[in-house]
Design a protein around this motif. Structure first.
Motif, PDB file in Angstrom:
ATOM      1  N   CYS A 290       0.836  -1.387  -0.028  1.00  0.00           N
ATOM      2  CA  CYS A 290       0.056   0.177   0.031  1.00  0.00           C
ATOM      3  C   CYS A 290       0.782   1.265   0.068  1.00  0.00           C
TER       4      CYS A 290
ATOM      5  N   GLU B 108      -9.897  -0.684   4.046  1.00  0.00           N
ATOM      6  CA  GLU B 108      -9.871  -0.028   2.854  1.00  0.00           C
ATOM      7  C   GLU B 108      -9.301   1.353   2.632  1.00  0.00           C
TER       8      GLU B 108
ATOM      9  N   GLY C  56     -12.212   2.327  -0.785  1.00  0.00           N
ATOM     10  CA  GLY C  56     -12.091   1.469  -1.732  1.00  0.00           C
ATOM     11  C   GLY C  56     -11.824   1.794  -3.040  1.00  0.00           C
ATOM     12  N   ALA C  57     -12.166   1.128  -3.989  1.00  0.00           N
ATOM     13  CA  ALA C  57     -12.152   1.676  -5.487  1.00  0.00           C
ATOM     14  C   ALA C  57     -12.718   3.262  -5.985  1.00  0.00           C
TER      15      ALA C  57
ATOM     16  N   VAL D 204     -10.071   5.641  -4.851  1.00  0.00           N
ATOM     17  CA  VAL D 204      -8.972   5.612  -6.106  1.00  0.00           C
ATOM     18  C   VAL D 204      -9.799   6.554  -6.966  1.00  0.00           C
TER      19      VAL D 204
ATOM     20  N   HIS E 132     -14.652  -2.144  -7.893  1.00  0.00           N
ATOM     21  CA  HIS E 132     -15.034  -2.864  -6.665  1.00  0.00           C
ATOM     22  C   HIS E 132     -14.484  -4.110  -6.481  1.00  0.00           C
TER      23      HIS E 132
ATOM     24  N   TYR F 239     -10.315  -3.940  -6.825  1.00  0.00           N
ATOM     25  CA  TYR F 239     -10.163  -3.488  -5.518  1.00  0.00           C
ATOM     26  C   TYR F 239      -9.939  -4.564  -4.687  1.00  0.00           C
ATOM     27  N   ARG F 240     -11.238  -5.144  -4.261  1.00  0.00           N
ATOM     28  CA  ARG F 240     -11.384  -6.370  -3.320  1.00  0.00           C
ATOM     29  C   ARG F 240     -10.542  -7.411  -3.436  1.00  0.00           C
TER      30      ARG F 240
ATOM     31  N   ALA G  34      -6.786  -5.804  -2.468  1.00  0.00           N
ATOM     32  CA  ALA G  34      -6.876  -5.657  -1.213  1.00  0.00           C
ATOM     33  C   ALA G  34      -6.741  -6.748  -0.241  1.00  0.00           C
TER      34      ALA G  34
END
Length: 126
Positions: A16, A54, A67-68, A71, A99, A102-103, A106
């Motif tokens: 990250c 997130e 999250g997304a 971004v 999404h 991203y998940r 992550a």
């Protein structure tokens, strides 16, 4: 009162931290960027549990995007051609895909280049 948005990320995760540093150099967004471990989460209106889960984009008015969508807001704030990409990520078909991507990232960041055991979310949060 804040006048600029804040991007909050996991400073214990090397993946990250490296990703945020890269995006900061590339995009030069007009925002504050801070790891959640050093942020005053209460004044930002964010629970630690969410910050652990997130990346967060907090607007000066207190709206929180995670999250997304965090971004997407970062890209929108960067302007130029990045804003177009950010805007696309807020639209329904792209938002859902963003999404999901991203998940996946992550939840698996501890397996990615630069990832460490500190990047792994607890099993109940994956």
């Amino acid at each position: 009162m804040r006048t600029r948005p804040v991007l909050v990320y996991d400073g214990d995760c090397r993946f990250c931290t490296t990703s945020v540093a890269f995006l900061e150099r590339l995009l030069r967004p007009d925002c504050s960027i801070t790891p959640w471990q050093f942020a005053d989460l209460a004044s930002l209106g964010v629970a630690q549990r969410r910050a652990e889960y997130e990346a967060l984009w907090i607007t000066p008015t207190g709206a929180v995007h995670g999250g997304a969508q965090a971004v997407a807001r970062l890209l929108l704030r960067a302007g130029k051609g990045w804003a177009v990409l950010g805007a696309l990520l807020t639209l329904p078909p792209f938002r859902r895909v963003a999404h999901g991507v991203y998940r996946i990232v992550a939840d698996n960041r501890h397996r990615l280049p630069g990832g460490t055991a500190a990047c792994a979310l607890p099993a109940d949060r994956r």
